[in-house]
Design a protein around this motif. Structure first.
Motif, PDB file in Angstrom:
ATOM      1  N   LEU A 138      13.345 -59.621  -4.277  1.00  0.00           N
ATOM      2  CA  LEU A 138      12.558 -58.767  -3.395  1.00  0.00           C
ATOM      3  C   LEU A 138      11.355 -59.560  -2.908  1.00  0.00           C
ATOM      4  O   LEU A 138      10.795 -60.375  -3.654  1.00  0.00           O
ATOM      5  CB  LEU A 138      12.091 -57.520  -4.139  1.00  0.00           C
ATOM      6  N   PRO A 139      10.930 -59.344  -1.674  1.00  0.00           N
ATOM      7  CA  PRO A 139       9.770 -60.081  -1.167  1.00  0.00           C
ATOM      8  C   PRO A 139       8.490 -59.608  -1.846  1.00  0.00           C
ATOM      9  O   PRO A 139       8.394 -58.467  -2.304  1.00  0.00           O
ATOM     10  CB  PRO A 139       9.757 -59.723   0.322  1.00  0.00           C
ATOM     11  N   LEU A 140       7.526 -60.500  -1.909  1.00  0.00           N
ATOM     12  CA  LEU A 140       6.217 -60.124  -2.429  1.00  0.00           C
ATOM     13  C   LEU A 140       5.548 -59.180  -1.437  1.00  0.00           C
ATOM     14  O   LEU A 140       5.724 -59.303  -0.233  1.00  0.00           O
ATOM     15  CB  LEU A 140       5.357 -61.373  -2.639  1.00  0.00           C
ATOM     16  N   LEU A 141       4.785 -58.240  -1.965  1.00  0.00           N
ATOM     17  CA  LEU A 141       4.135 -57.238  -1.126  1.00  0.00           C
ATOM     18  C   LEU A 141       2.738 -57.691  -0.733  1.00  0.00           C
ATOM     19  O   LEU A 141       2.037 -58.319  -1.523  1.00  0.00           O
ATOM     20  CB  LEU A 141       4.021 -55.910  -1.880  1.00  0.00           C
ATOM     21  N   GLU A 142       2.347 -57.345   0.473  1.00  0.00           N
ATOM     22  CA  GLU A 142       0.974 -57.575   0.899  1.00  0.00           C
ATOM     23  C   GLU A 142       0.102 -56.464   0.315  1.00  0.00           C
ATOM     24  O   GLU A 142       0.589 -55.404  -0.072  1.00  0.00           O
ATOM     25  CB  GLU A 142       0.888 -57.560   2.422  1.00  0.00           C
ATOM     26  N   VAL A 143      -1.192 -56.695   0.276  1.00  0.00           N
ATOM     27  CA  VAL A 143      -2.134 -55.712  -0.246  1.00  0.00           C
ATOM     28  C   VAL A 143      -2.004 -54.387   0.511  1.00  0.00           C
ATOM     29  O   VAL A 143      -2.016 -53.308  -0.090  1.00  0.00           O
ATOM     30  CB  VAL A 143      -3.583 -56.248  -0.191  1.00  0.00           C
ATOM     31  N   ALA A 144      -1.830 -54.467   1.826  1.00  0.00           N
ATOM     32  CA  ALA A 144      -1.716 -53.244   2.635  1.00  0.00           C
ATOM     33  C   ALA A 144      -0.514 -52.412   2.214  1.00  0.00           C
ATOM     34  O   ALA A 144      -0.596 -51.182   2.134  1.00  0.00           O
ATOM     35  CB  ALA A 144      -1.619 -53.603   4.117  1.00  0.00           C
ATOM     36  N   LEU A 154      10.837 -46.735  -5.934  1.00  0.00           N
ATOM     37  CA  LEU A 154       9.679 -47.295  -5.236  1.00  0.00           C
ATOM     38  C   LEU A 154      10.030 -48.580  -4.507  1.00  0.00           C
ATOM     39  O   LEU A 154       9.319 -49.002  -3.609  1.00  0.00           O
ATOM     40  CB  LEU A 154       8.543 -47.571  -6.224  1.00  0.00           C
ATOM     41  N   LEU A 155      11.119 -49.208  -4.920  1.00  0.00           N
ATOM     42  CA  LEU A 155      11.490 -50.485  -4.323  1.00  0.00           C
ATOM     43  C   LEU A 155      12.537 -50.331  -3.226  1.00  0.00           C
ATOM     44  O   LEU A 155      12.844 -51.286  -2.528  1.00  0.00           O
ATOM     45  CB  LEU A 155      12.018 -51.437  -5.401  1.00  0.00           C
ATOM     46  N   THR A 156      13.103 -49.143  -3.073  1.00  0.00           N
ATOM     47  CA  THR A 156      14.122 -48.972  -2.044  1.00  0.00           C
ATOM     48  C   THR A 156      13.500 -49.115  -0.666  1.00  0.00           C
ATOM     49  O   THR A 156      12.346 -48.789  -0.454  1.00  0.00           O
ATOM     50  CB  THR A 156      14.820 -47.605  -2.165  1.00  0.00           C
ATOM     51  N   GLY A 157      14.254 -49.608   0.236  1.00  0.00           N
ATOM     52  CA  GLY A 157      13.770 -49.811   1.600  1.00  0.00           C
ATOM     53  C   GLY A 157      13.155 -51.178   1.818  1.00  0.00           C
ATOM     54  O   GLY A 157      12.848 -51.548   2.952  1.00  0.00           O
ATOM     55  N   ARG A 162      -4.713 -65.134   0.736  1.00  0.00           N
ATOM     56  CA  ARG A 162      -4.179 -63.777   0.655  1.00  0.00           C
ATOM     57  C   ARG A 162      -3.548 -63.491  -0.704  1.00  0.00           C
ATOM     58  O   ARG A 162      -2.991 -64.380  -1.335  1.00  0.00           O
ATOM     59  CB  ARG A 162      -3.137 -63.547   1.746  1.00  0.00           C
ATOM     60  N   TRP A 163      -3.632 -62.238  -1.111  1.00  0.00           N
ATOM     61  CA  TRP A 163      -3.011 -61.787  -2.347  1.00  0.00           C
ATOM     62  C   TRP A 163      -1.625 -61.227  -2.033  1.00  0.00           C
ATOM     63  O   TRP A 163      -1.430 -60.573  -1.016  1.00  0.00           O
ATOM     64  CB  TRP A 163      -3.841 -60.692  -3.010  1.00  0.00           C
ATOM     65  N   ARG A 164      -0.693 -61.460  -2.942  1.00  0.00           N
ATOM     66  CA  ARG A 164       0.644 -60.878  -2.860  1.00  0.00           C
ATOM     67  C   ARG A 164       0.959 -60.251  -4.218  1.00  0.00           C
ATOM     68  O   ARG A 164       0.551 -60.758  -5.255  1.00  0.00           O
ATOM     69  CB  ARG A 164       1.706 -61.931  -2.541  1.00  0.00           C
ATOM     70  N   ILE A 165       1.691 -59.148  -4.182  1.00  0.00           N
ATOM     71  CA  ILE A 165       2.024 -58.413  -5.399  1.00  0.00           C
ATOM     72  C   ILE A 165       3.536 -58.383  -5.543  1.00  0.00           C
ATOM     73  O   ILE A 165       4.255 -58.043  -4.601  1.00  0.00           O
ATOM     74  CB  ILE A 165       1.469 -56.969  -5.342  1.00  0.00           C
ATOM     75  N   ASP A 166       4.005 -58.739  -6.731  1.00  0.00           N
ATOM     76  CA  ASP A 166       5.431 -58.635  -7.030  1.00  0.00           C
ATOM     77  C   ASP A 166       5.767 -57.148  -7.114  1.00  0.00           C
ATOM     78  O   ASP A 166       5.071 -56.397  -7.800  1.00  0.00           O
ATOM     79  CB  ASP A 166       5.726 -59.330  -8.369  1.00  0.00           C
ATOM     80  N   PRO A 167       6.809 -56.678  -6.422  1.00  0.00           N
ATOM     81  CA  PRO A 167       7.138 -55.256  -6.446  1.00  0.00           C
ATOM     82  C   PRO A 167       7.362 -54.713  -7.857  1.00  0.00           C
ATOM     83  O   PRO A 167       7.015 -53.569  -8.150  1.00  0.00           O
ATOM     84  CB  PRO A 167       8.431 -55.158  -5.627  1.00  0.00           C
ATOM     85  N   HIS A 168       7.905 -55.543  -8.732  1.00  0.00           N
ATOM     86  CA  HIS A 168       8.130 -55.104 -10.112  1.00  0.00           C
ATOM     87  C   HIS A 168       6.803 -54.890 -10.846  1.00  0.00           C
ATOM     88  O   HIS A 168       6.692 -53.994 -11.687  1.00  0.00           O
ATOM     89  CB  HIS A 168       9.019 -56.104 -10.845  1.00  0.00           C
ATOM     90  N   THR A 174      -9.959 -57.183 -11.218  1.00  0.00           N
ATOM     91  CA  THR A 174     -10.231 -56.799 -12.608  1.00  0.00           C
ATOM     92  C   THR A 174      -9.063 -57.115 -13.534  1.00  0.00           C
ATOM     93  O   THR A 174      -9.181 -56.949 -14.740  1.00  0.00           O
ATOM     94  CB  THR A 174     -10.562 -55.298 -12.713  1.00  0.00           C
ATOM     95  N   GLY A 175      -7.937 -57.543 -12.949  1.00  0.00           N
ATOM     96  CA  GLY A 175      -6.774 -57.873 -13.770  1.00  0.00           C
ATOM     97  C   GLY A 175      -5.895 -56.676 -14.086  1.00  0.00           C
ATOM     98  O   GLY A 175      -4.911 -56.806 -14.814  1.00  0.00           O
ATOM     99  N   ALA A 176      -6.207 -55.515 -13.535  1.00  0.00           N
ATOM    100  CA  ALA A 176      -5.408 -54.322 -13.801  1.00  0.00           C
ATOM    101  C   ALA A 176      -4.056 -54.374 -13.091  1.00  0.00           C
ATOM    102  O   ALA A 176      -3.088 -53.790 -13.564  1.00  0.00           O
ATOM    103  CB  ALA A 176      -6.176 -53.069 -13.375  1.00  0.00           C
ATOM    104  N   LEU A 177      -4.005 -55.073 -11.968  1.00  0.00           N
ATOM    105  CA  LEU A 177      -2.767 -55.212 -11.205  1.00  0.00           C
ATOM    106  C   LEU A 177      -2.488 -56.703 -11.023  1.00  0.00           C
ATOM    107  O   LEU A 177      -3.255 -57.399 -10.343  1.00  0.00           O
ATOM    108  CB  LEU A 177      -2.894 -54.525  -9.833  1.00  0.00           C
ATOM    109  N   PRO A 178      -1.421 -57.214 -11.635  1.00  0.00           N
ATOM    110  CA  PRO A 178      -1.110 -58.636 -11.475  1.00  0.00           C
ATOM    111  C   PRO A 178      -0.818 -58.963 -10.014  1.00  0.00           C
ATOM    112  O   PRO A 178      -0.222 -58.166  -9.297  1.00  0.00           O
ATOM    113  CB  PRO A 178       0.156 -58.827 -12.317  1.00  0.00           C
ATOM    114  N   ALA A 179      -1.264 -60.125  -9.584  1.00  0.00           N
ATOM    115  CA  ALA A 179      -1.039 -60.555  -8.198  1.00  0.00           C
ATOM    116  C   ALA A 179      -0.992 -62.074  -8.141  1.00  0.00           C
ATOM    117  O   ALA A 179      -1.377 -62.764  -9.087  1.00  0.00           O
ATOM    118  CB  ALA A 179      -2.140 -60.025  -7.289  1.00  0.00           C
ATOM    119  N   ILE A 180      -0.515 -62.559  -7.024  1.00  0.00           N
ATOM    120  CA  ILE A 180      -0.381 -63.993  -6.790  1.00  0.00           C
ATOM    121  C   ILE A 180      -1.222 -64.326  -5.565  1.00  0.00           C
ATOM    122  O   ILE A 180      -1.131 -63.658  -4.544  1.00  0.00           O
ATOM    123  CB  ILE A 180       1.095 -64.348  -6.524  1.00  0.00           C
ATOM    124  N   ARG A 181      -2.036 -65.350  -5.691  1.00  0.00           N
ATOM    125  CA  ARG A 181      -2.864 -65.774  -4.561  1.00  0.00           C
ATOM    126  C   ARG A 181      -2.130 -66.880  -3.817  1.00  0.00           C
ATOM    127  O   ARG A 181      -1.813 -67.925  -4.391  1.00  0.00           O
ATOM    128  CB  ARG A 181      -4.213 -66.288  -5.062  1.00  0.00           C
TER     129      ARG A 181
END
Length: 87
Positions: A18-24, A6-9, A54-60, A43-50
């Protein structure tokens, strides 16, 4: 440690991070709408960084979320062999 498919590319930044992912991007990977991903974050189901507004998601964290929701179905078994019926 092998890289998750899922992280390749994704481009690797400095220090091999790895860069933080945007919501999109996370929504695309999950097959969800952006609003569904934001709801998972709220809801806290998916950890993210504000960062700013904007929200960013760690790929891991995204991979961990997917693995935590993976459904493993039991393997199908063939018909039971009945020794009494075979005689």
């Amino acid at each position: 440690m092998p890289i998750d498919p899922l992280l390749t590319g994704l481009p690797v930044g400095g220090a091999g991070l790895l860069p933080l992912l945007e919501v999109a991007h996370a929504a695309h990977r999950l097959g969800f709408s952006q609003e569904q991903v934001r709801r998972l974050i709220r809801t806290g189901a998916l950890p993210a960084i504000r960062i700013g507004k904007r929200w960013r998601i760690d790929p891991h964290d995204l991979v961990a979320f997917i693995e935590a929701h993976r459904v493993r179905l039991p393997r199908e078994r063939g018909p039971r062999w009945d020794a009494a019926a075979a005689s």
